[in-house]
Scaffold this motif. Structure first.
Motif, PDB file in Angstrom:
ATOM      1  N   UNK A   1       0.789  -1.223   0.000  1.00  0.00           N
ATOM      2  CA  UNK A   1       0.000   0.000   0.000  1.00  0.00           C
ATOM      3  C   UNK A   1       0.825   1.279   0.000  1.00  0.00           C
ATOM      4  N   UNK A   2       2.133   1.166   0.167  1.00  0.00           N
ATOM      5  CA  UNK A   2       2.963   2.370   0.186  1.00  0.00           C
ATOM      6  C   UNK A   2       3.179   2.899  -1.236  1.00  0.00           C
ATOM      7  N   UNK A   3       3.371   4.194  -1.329  1.00  0.00           N
ATOM      8  CA  UNK A   3       3.599   4.866  -2.609  1.00  0.00           C
ATOM      9  C   UNK A   3       4.877   5.685  -2.510  1.00  0.00           C
ATOM     10  N   UNK A   4       5.349   6.169  -3.660  1.00  0.00           N
ATOM     11  CA  UNK A   4       6.510   7.053  -3.653  1.00  0.00           C
ATOM     12  C   UNK A   4       6.254   8.257  -2.752  1.00  0.00           C
ATOM     13  N   UNK A   5       5.030   8.789  -2.831  1.00  0.00           N
ATOM     14  CA  UNK A   5       4.696   9.981  -2.059  1.00  0.00           C
ATOM     15  C   UNK A   5       4.725   9.702  -0.557  1.00  0.00           C
ATOM     16  N   UNK A   6       4.107   8.605  -0.142  1.00  0.00           N
ATOM     17  CA  UNK A   6       4.039   8.303   1.295  1.00  0.00           C
ATOM     18  C   UNK A   6       5.425   8.019   1.871  1.00  0.00           C
ATOM     19  N   UNK A   7       6.266   7.349   1.073  1.00  0.00           N
ATOM     20  CA  UNK A   7       7.618   7.033   1.556  1.00  0.00           C
ATOM     21  C   UNK A   7       8.463   8.298   1.629  1.00  0.00           C
ATOM     22  N   UNK A   8       8.393   9.142   0.577  1.00  0.00           N
ATOM     23  CA  UNK A   8       9.190  10.369   0.578  1.00  0.00           C
ATOM     24  C   UNK A   8       8.771  11.297   1.717  1.00  0.00           C
ATOM     25  N   UNK A   9       7.469  11.322   1.988  1.00  0.00           N
ATOM     26  CA  UNK A   9       6.962  12.175   3.073  1.00  0.00           C
ATOM     27  C   UNK A   9       7.472  11.672   4.430  1.00  0.00           C
ATOM     28  N   UNK A  10       7.556  10.358   4.563  1.00  0.00           N
ATOM     29  CA  UNK A  10       8.009   9.747   5.817  1.00  0.00           C
ATOM     30  C   UNK A  10       9.434  10.169   6.163  1.00  0.00           C
ATOM     31  N   UNK A  11      10.265  10.330   5.129  1.00  0.00           N
ATOM     32  CA  UNK A  11      11.674  10.649   5.360  1.00  0.00           C
ATOM     33  C   UNK A  11      12.023  12.113   5.089  1.00  0.00           C
ATOM     34  N   UNK A  12      11.024  12.920   4.778  1.00  0.00           N
ATOM     35  CA  UNK A  12      11.259  14.336   4.574  1.00  0.00           C
ATOM     36  C   UNK A  12      12.046  14.669   3.325  1.00  0.00           C
ATOM     37  N   UNK A  13      11.815  13.879   2.265  1.00  0.00           N
ATOM     38  CA  UNK A  13      12.467  14.141   0.978  1.00  0.00           C
ATOM     39  C   UNK A  13      11.395  14.284  -0.089  1.00  0.00           C
ATOM     40  N   UNK A  14      11.790  14.631  -1.290  1.00  0.00           N
ATOM     41  CA  UNK A  14      10.827  14.756  -2.379  1.00  0.00           C
ATOM     42  C   UNK A  14      10.736  13.450  -3.151  1.00  0.00           C
ATOM     43  N   UNK A  15       9.651  13.299  -3.911  1.00  0.00           N
ATOM     44  CA  UNK A  15       9.496  12.115  -4.751  1.00  0.00           C
ATOM     45  C   UNK A  15      10.616  12.053  -5.782  1.00  0.00           C
ATOM     46  N   UNK A  16      10.993  13.221  -6.332  1.00  0.00           N
ATOM     47  CA  UNK A  16      12.077  13.254  -7.320  1.00  0.00           C
ATOM     48  C   UNK A  16      13.386  12.761  -6.726  1.00  0.00           C
ATOM     49  N   UNK A  17      13.670  13.141  -5.482  1.00  0.00           N
ATOM     50  CA  UNK A  17      14.901  12.697  -4.824  1.00  0.00           C
ATOM     51  C   UNK A  17      14.874  11.196  -4.586  1.00  0.00           C
ATOM     52  N   UNK A  18      13.715  10.684  -4.170  1.00  0.00           N
ATOM     53  CA  UNK A  18      13.576   9.249  -3.934  1.00  0.00           C
ATOM     54  C   UNK A  18      13.762   8.462  -5.228  1.00  0.00           C
ATOM     55  N   UNK A  19      13.159   8.942  -6.302  1.00  0.00           N
ATOM     56  CA  UNK A  19      13.290   8.260  -7.594  1.00  0.00           C
ATOM     57  C   UNK A  19      14.719   8.349  -8.119  1.00  0.00           C
ATOM     58  N   UNK A  20      15.339   9.518  -7.943  1.00  0.00           N
ATOM     59  CA  UNK A  20      16.687   9.725  -8.473  1.00  0.00           C
ATOM     60  C   UNK A  20      17.695   8.786  -7.827  1.00  0.00           C
TER      61      UNK A  20
END
Length: 263
Positions: free
Chosen positions: A19-38
């Motif tokens: 159920x987790x998404x890029x958005x929920x994970x990035x929000x959890x760690x205080x980063x952006x979706x772009x940073x997580x994907x990069x």
């Protein structure tokens, strides 16, 4: 086959839960979706799976993560290492090294490969000189092949005649308009009577113009890959039908969109 992730020192590892998404994970760690994907060499359209391991950049690494070093190429049917390397202006040996491939590696459609990032100066972008669209509904009797890959699932492909060169594509209401070729977004916004437009320039120098959009979902300077959503189809003010105008340029000269590179 998946390529290895870009490594960052002291990066945390997150195990994806159901159920987790890029958005929920990035929000959890205080980063952006772009940073997580990069940092994980992924795109926003990739599907996360439970149990998948993701690298999470530390605060000291966030600035490095935002500096894109690699882009993602999605392997298409019929692709070879040679054809992919040629499309992206690199050698086969460089492509192999970037993705830890050897002579026995087998490519499959849908595989994602790292390629060197294309950094284009969007501030001084040289856009094609489109004539003012005084009558964008001046259609030709020539019909296009709807079985080709188009920005929308077009049931009707109609060539436009006159000074405007391109194809009008029928679309479902608010249908997603997707990139048919990877590249850098050079311009977004209203343009010379064509409504909302997105210009994307590929590594080969081709410029893809997606016009008549109802909404735009990308920003100038972003790198998009094949299949990324650029926006949604707009409504023709005269016919009250959902459709877009699609044009492709090579060295500022319009070419047949059906013959333009895809993937």
């Amino acid at each position: 086959m998946a390529f290895s992730s870009v490594c960052f020192c002291e990066a945390k590892v997150h195990t994806v839960e159901k159920g987790e998404t890029f958005y929920s994970i990035s929000r959890k760690y205080g980063i952006t979706v772009d940073e997580l994907c990069s940092v994980n060499s992924l795109t926003k359209n990739d599907v996360l799976k439970a149990g998948q391991k993701l690298s999470i950049p530390s605060k000291d690494d966030k600035s490095a993560a935002s500096e894109r070093k690699f882009d993602v190429y999605t392997v298409q049917k019929g692709d070879t290492l040679f054809s992919i390397a040629r499309k992206n202006g690199i050698s086969v040996d460089e492509l192999k090294k970037l993705n830890s491939l050897d002579g026995s590696s087998v490519l499959k459609a849908g595989d994602k490969l790292k390629i060197p990032a294309t950094i284009l100066d969007t501030k001084t972008a040289s856009l094609p000189e489109l004539p003012k669209a005084t009558d964008p509904r001046n259609y030709s009797d020539k019909k296009g092949d709807s079985s080709l890959v188009w920005p929308v699932k077009a049931s009707e492909v109609t060539y436009v005649k006159g000074k405007v060169s391109g194809v009008q594509l029928s679309a479902a209401k608010n249908e997603n308009v997707t990139a048919v070729r990877s590249g850098t977004v050079m311009y977004v916004g209203n343009y010379r009577g064509y409504g909302q437009v997105v210009f994307v320039q590929s590594k080969t120098g081709h410029i893809y113009a997606y016009s008549g959009l109802g909404s735009i979902k990308v920003k100038k300077g972003e790198y998009v890959v094949f299949g990324d959503v650029l926006g949604t189809a707009g409504i023709d003010s005269l016919k009250q039908k959902s459709q877009i105008l699609f044009m492709v340029f090579q060295k500022s000269i319009p070419i047949d969109p059906a013959k333009a590179p895809r993937g």
